[in-house]
Design an enzyme around this catalytic site. Structure first.
Site, short mmCIF file in Angstrom:
data_model
loop_
_atom_site.label_atom_id
_atom_site.label_comp_id
_atom_site.label_asym_id
_atom_site.label_seq_id
_atom_site.Cartn_x
_atom_site.Cartn_y
_atom_site.Cartn_z
NE ARG A 243 49.04 36.26 39.72
CZ ARG A 243 47.80 37.03 39.20
NH1 ARG A 243 47.07 37.41 40.00
NH2 ARG A 243 47.71 37.37 37.74
CE LYS A 270 52.20 38.97 37.82
NZ LYS A 270 52.56 37.92 36.72
CG HIS A 332 51.59 30.26 39.42
ND1 HIS A 332 51.47 30.38 38.10
CD2 HIS A 332 51.52 31.61 39.74
CE1 HIS A 332 51.09 31.75 38.04
NE2 HIS A 332 51.23 32.43 39.11
NE ARG A 335 47.39 32.49 38.07
CZ ARG A 335 46.44 33.48 38.18
NH1 ARG A 335 45.56 33.34 38.85
NH2 ARG A 335 46.40 34.27 37.08
CG HIS A 358 45.65 36.73 33.22
ND1 HIS A 358 45.33 35.97 32.21
CD2 HIS A 358 46.37 36.35 34.07
CE1 HIS A 358 46.00 34.84 32.67
NE2 HIS A 358 46.78 35.12 33.86
CE1 TYR A 368 33.01 46.85 32.12
CE2 TYR A 368 33.61 49.20 31.61
CZ TYR A 368 33.19 47.81 31.21
OH TYR A 368 33.28 47.41 29.94
#
Length: 399
Positions: A243, A270, A332, A335, A358, A368
């Site tokens: 980002r 984020k 952006h 992405r 995400h 993990y």
């Protein structure tokens, strides 16, 4: 006299062991063989040569069907076409169509991609095609697939509520189609005609470049008079598809040049989860170019007036606006571009999602998830960097 169904059914082999020829008229006849088999044949002349056309085997081919074949052959002869050669051509085309069926080419594509996939991803790919694509599309010659045919297949997946599965299956069908085009067995990827037709979860979309616009973007970027660290930031943003805010606040201490990794702390992500970005050779080269420019401070991209603060959040957006992309593409959006291309090229969707950082819905897996798929991500990020470099006239160097 013309043959009848009863006469054909009751016809017996000759006692002398020779084939018996029963004429129906119009050059159509039935061979009754010593073993009891019954073969339809039609005699005809073409270019002065006597020939025989096979018209089927009784009872699989009925008397009516044999006569229909005779009439079709007559029409070909009247048009100056040898019905025997026409039949051979149809067989060749049918064989070629079978060899170029969607399933055959899909499995060929799968075998080609297998070395760069994990065992788990490979299993998911082939199982999804076998369950959701091959039953409806498998036997179609790949160049005969149309958007409506594929859409009907995907709609079946959507109807059971598996919307994301439908999207992934469509992406894999598209990857197979691109492989068919590359190998000369298809001319058009019809999945491109389904863009915007499928249902999708509601997400916030930002304008993004299409892969077909990359060369023009790099041309404009090279021509635009931009502050050198800003130019490098634009390249790094594309290479890492983080980002923009994560890039603006990047600190030199987060980069391990020997391990070729950028480790972004959780507080700057984020999703509040630490994130690893494998660095391609091109990204490492850019960092080496940047070090003499901003390496004395903590930030990779400090503001021009205050080196203790990161560059403005609007810096890259304004640069793209000056390049002519206002309202068409945003920083952006790189992405989305990366996600689209990598999915189209058959990379593991889970690996792509992990690299995009995400949110992981499964809290057990999230524990993990930070380093999950790391080796696959390294390979994917290098592939992505090479892909981008191939769209630049002068390569990745931005001196």
């Amino acid at each position: 006299m013309p043959l009848t169904d009863t006469a054909i059914r009751n016809a017996k082999p000759r006692e002398d062991g020779k084939p018996d020829k029963l004429a129906d008229g119009g050059s159509l006849f039935l061979w009754v063989m010593p073993n009891g088999a019954k073969y339809w044949r039609m005699s005809y002349r073409f270019n002065g040569k006597q020939k025989t056309l096979a018209c089927g085997v009784y009872p699989d081919t009925s008397l009516k069907e044999a006569r229909e074949k005779r009439e079709a052959a007559r029409k070909l002869l009247q048009a100056g076409t040898d019905p025997g050669e026409e039949k051979k051509q149809q067989k060749r085309e049918k064989k070629l169509a079978a060899e170029n069926s969607f399933e055959i080419i899909s499995r060929e594509w799968y075998t080609k991609e297998l070395p760069r996939w994990s065992e788990g991803h490979a299993k998911r790919v082939i199982e999804s095609l076998e369950a959701d694509a091959f039953p409806d599309l498998g036997k179609y010659p790949i160049d005969s697939l149309t958007a409506p045919i594929i859409l009907e297949c995907i709609r079946k997946i959507e109807k059971r509520g598996a919307i994301e599965t439908g999207q992934r299956v469509l992406q894999r069908i598209g990857a197979v189609m691109r492989y068919a085009i590359q190998t000369g067995r298809a001319a058009h990827n019809v999945t491109a005609d389904l863009v915007g037709v499928l249902r999708a979860p509601k997400v916030e979309h930002r304008p993004a470049l299409a892969r077909s616009e990359l060369k023009e973007f790099y041309r404009r970027l090279a021509a635009e008079p931009i502050y050198q660290p800003t130019r490098i930031a634009m390249h790094l943003l594309m290479l890492t598809f983080v980002r923009p805010g994560e890039l603006r606040h990047a600190r030199w201490e987060e980069f391990d040049m020997e391990r070729a990794e950028w480790r972004i702390p959780a507080e700057r992500m984020k999703m509040r989860e630490a994130h690893i970005v494998p660095l391609s050779s091109q990204a490492l080269e850019l960092l080496q170019q940047l070090r003499p420019l901003t390496g004395r401070g903590a930030l990779l991209f400090p503001a021009m007036t205050d080196h203790d603060r990161p560059m403005s959040e609007n810096t890259l957006s304004y640069a793209m606006g000056r390049m002519g992309y206002k309202g068409q593409a945003t920083p952006h959006g790189f992405r989305a571009l990366a996600s689209t291309v990598l999915n189209e090229e058959g990379f593991n969707a889970d690996v792509i999602e992990r690299q995009l950082a995400h949110a992981e819905r499964n809290k057990i897996r999230a524990a993990y998830h930070r380093a999950e798929y790391l080796e696959e991500r390294r390979k994917m990020m290098q592939w992505w960097a090479d892909f981008l470099q191939n769209h630049q006239i002068d390569g990745i160097t931005v001196r």
